[in-house]
Design an enzyme around this catalytic site. Structure first.
Site, PDB file in Angstrom:
ATOM      1  N   HIS A  10     -18.485  54.883 -56.007  1.00 20.80           N
ATOM      2  CA  HIS A  10     -18.131  55.662 -54.808  1.00 20.80           C
ATOM      3  C   HIS A  10     -17.020  56.660 -55.130  1.00 20.80           C
ATOM      4  O   HIS A  10     -17.047  57.807 -54.692  1.00 20.80           O
ATOM      5  CB  HIS A  10     -17.622  54.741 -53.698  1.00 20.80           C
ATOM      6  CG  HIS A  10     -18.624  53.764 -53.186  1.00 20.80           C
ATOM      7  ND1 HIS A  10     -18.555  52.417 -53.441  1.00 20.80           N
ATOM      8  CD2 HIS A  10     -19.718  53.941 -52.405  1.00 20.80           C
ATOM      9  CE1 HIS A  10     -19.553  51.794 -52.837  1.00 20.80           C
ATOM     10  NE2 HIS A  10     -20.283  52.701 -52.206  1.00 20.80           N
ATOM     11  N   LEU A  26     -23.139  50.010 -61.098  1.00 20.27           N
ATOM     12  CA  LEU A  26     -22.157  49.512 -60.132  1.00 20.27           C
ATOM     13  C   LEU A  26     -22.806  49.433 -58.751  1.00 20.27           C
ATOM     14  O   LEU A  26     -23.506  50.357 -58.331  1.00 20.27           O
ATOM     15  CB  LEU A  26     -20.940  50.436 -60.075  1.00 20.27           C
ATOM     16  CG  LEU A  26     -20.119  50.599 -61.346  1.00 20.27           C
ATOM     17  CD1 LEU A  26     -18.792  51.313 -61.028  1.00 20.27           C
ATOM     18  CD2 LEU A  26     -19.837  49.276 -62.028  1.00 20.27           C
ATOM     19  N   MET A  55     -20.721  52.713 -47.006  1.00 23.47           N
ATOM     20  CA  MET A  55     -20.598  51.513 -46.167  1.00 23.47           C
ATOM     21  C   MET A  55     -19.373  50.710 -46.602  1.00 23.47           C
ATOM     22  O   MET A  55     -19.260  49.525 -46.314  1.00 23.47           O
ATOM     23  CB  MET A  55     -21.873  50.677 -46.259  1.00 23.47           C
ATOM     24  CG  MET A  55     -23.085  51.446 -45.722  1.00 23.47           C
ATOM     25  SD  MET A  55     -24.418  50.395 -45.155  1.00 23.47           S
ATOM     26  CE  MET A  55     -24.811  49.504 -46.634  1.00 23.47           C
TER      27      MET A  55
HETATM   28  O1  PAF Z   1     -25.926  54.413 -49.447  1.00 19.53           O
HETATM   29  C1  PAF Z   1     -25.261  53.927 -48.506  1.00 19.53           C
HETATM   30  O2  PAF Z   1     -24.171  53.372 -48.692  1.00 19.53           O
HETATM   31  C2  PAF Z   1     -25.825  53.976 -47.096  1.00 19.53           C
HETATM   32  O3  PAF Z   1     -27.201  53.851 -47.109  1.00 19.53           O
HETATM   33  C3  PAF Z   1     -25.399  55.245 -46.339  1.00 19.53           C
HETATM   34  C4  PAF Z   1     -25.952  56.492 -46.981  1.00 19.53           C
HETATM   35  C5  PAF Z   1     -23.877  55.324 -46.271  1.00 19.53           C
HETATM   36  C6  PAF Z   1     -25.941  55.202 -44.905  1.00 19.53           C
HETATM   37  O4  PAF Z   1     -25.433  54.102 -44.215  1.00 19.53           O
END
Ligand code: PAF
Length: 282
Positions: A37, A186, A30
């Site tokens: 990430h 994080l 997101m």
């Molecule tokens: O973990 C996340 O950031 C969200 O739940 C995802 C998997 C991108 C779905 O919107």
């Protein structure tokens, strides 16, 4: 790094890669990307020649009182970070691309049972939103592998169940939780913490570790351990939602030794909702 916002443009690019027999990994996010990430992007690279990252703040997984409007949107910074870790393609769809018939008319995907506890209780409808958007992303991207963070432990189990149950032809890989030096996992939501709350926040991880030590020392009074942890968290200034000690495989109650156990918790601290978990073998 390529950037596309429509499923048609995305498919055009993916066809080329598939013709060259390149595997495709998807890292759904997101946005507001942090090192957690980025570690998933690096992990994706170990599993496929091409890495697609999606950024979509999915409205259907936020409840009415959740932080959809405040959720940090930092696209330009995210792009710089993704270029640094050499993502191949950024997919940034809009709501119409993801929900062509509108949010209110959207087909919803529900994974039962495993969504009924823990975060499912405190965020009603949340997992339906997650599985609905992830199903769409899987259909649009058709990745060979998709990468999810272990911090959202219940989410990754729910997605594994979705994939197994619908026989979706892709592999799910989980990436380890990345932590600050003091142990705080994080999360994009850490930035909601005041300085005072930030100083308290790592206690969540130390409480989970404390339970892990007790289990490894032979304690098996799970309900008592959960309740003690809830009390410690309350005393430390959190508003705890749950602490659970479950089998990591399926979130069922532990019933035998030599098992992988997940200790998972969610708390509120000021404006932030924090979740974390650790896995121990007993
Ligand atoms: O973990 C996340 O950031 C969200 O739940 C995802 C998997 C991108 C779905 O919107």
């Amino acid at each position: 790094m390529l950037e596309v916002s429509t499923s048609e443009a995305l498919r055009e690019q993916l066809v080329d890669w598939r013709h060259s027999s390149e595997h495709i990994a998807l890292v759904p996010t997101m946005g507001n990307l942090h090192d957690g990430h980025l570690s998933l992007v690096s992990l994706a690279r170990e599993h496929a020649e091409r890495v697609v990252v999606s950024i979509f703040v999915n409205p259907t997984q936020f409840g009415e009182t959740d932080d959809f409007d405040q959720y940090p949107r930092t696209l330009e910074r995210d792009k710089r970070r993704l270029k640094r870790v050499k993502a191949d393609l950024l997919f940034v769809p809009d709501v119409e691309t993801m929900y062509p018939f509108g949010i209110d008319n959207a087909t919803s995907v529900t994974v039962p049972v495993i969504t009924a506890e823990f975060c499912g209780v405190f965020r009603p409808g949340h997992f339906d939103g997650v599985t609905s958007v992830v199903s769409r992303l899987f259909n649009i991207v058709q990745p060979d592998v998709a990468i999810f963070g272990q911090k959202d432990f219940q989410q990754q189990l729910v997605i594994r169940r979705l994939v197994d149950d619908l026989r979706l032809p892709l592999q799910i890989v989980s990436g380890a939780t990345q932590r600050e030096a003091d142990g705080l996992a994080l999360s994009s939501r850490n930035q909601y913490l005041s300085d005072e709350e930030r100083a308290v926040a790592p206690t969540l991880y130390s409480v989970l570790q404390g339970i892990g030590n007790e289990l490894q020392a032979g304690k098996r009074n799970y309900t008592e351990l959960e309740q003690q942890a809830m009390d410690v968290l309350s005393d430390a200034g959190f508003d705890p939602e749950y602490v659970g000690i479950r089998r990591a495989e399926n979130l069922q109650l532990p019933d035998r030794d030599n098992d992988e156990i997940v200790i998972l918790a969610a708390v509120r601290l000021g404006a932030a909702r924090l979740i974390d978990n650790i896995i121990v073998t007993i």
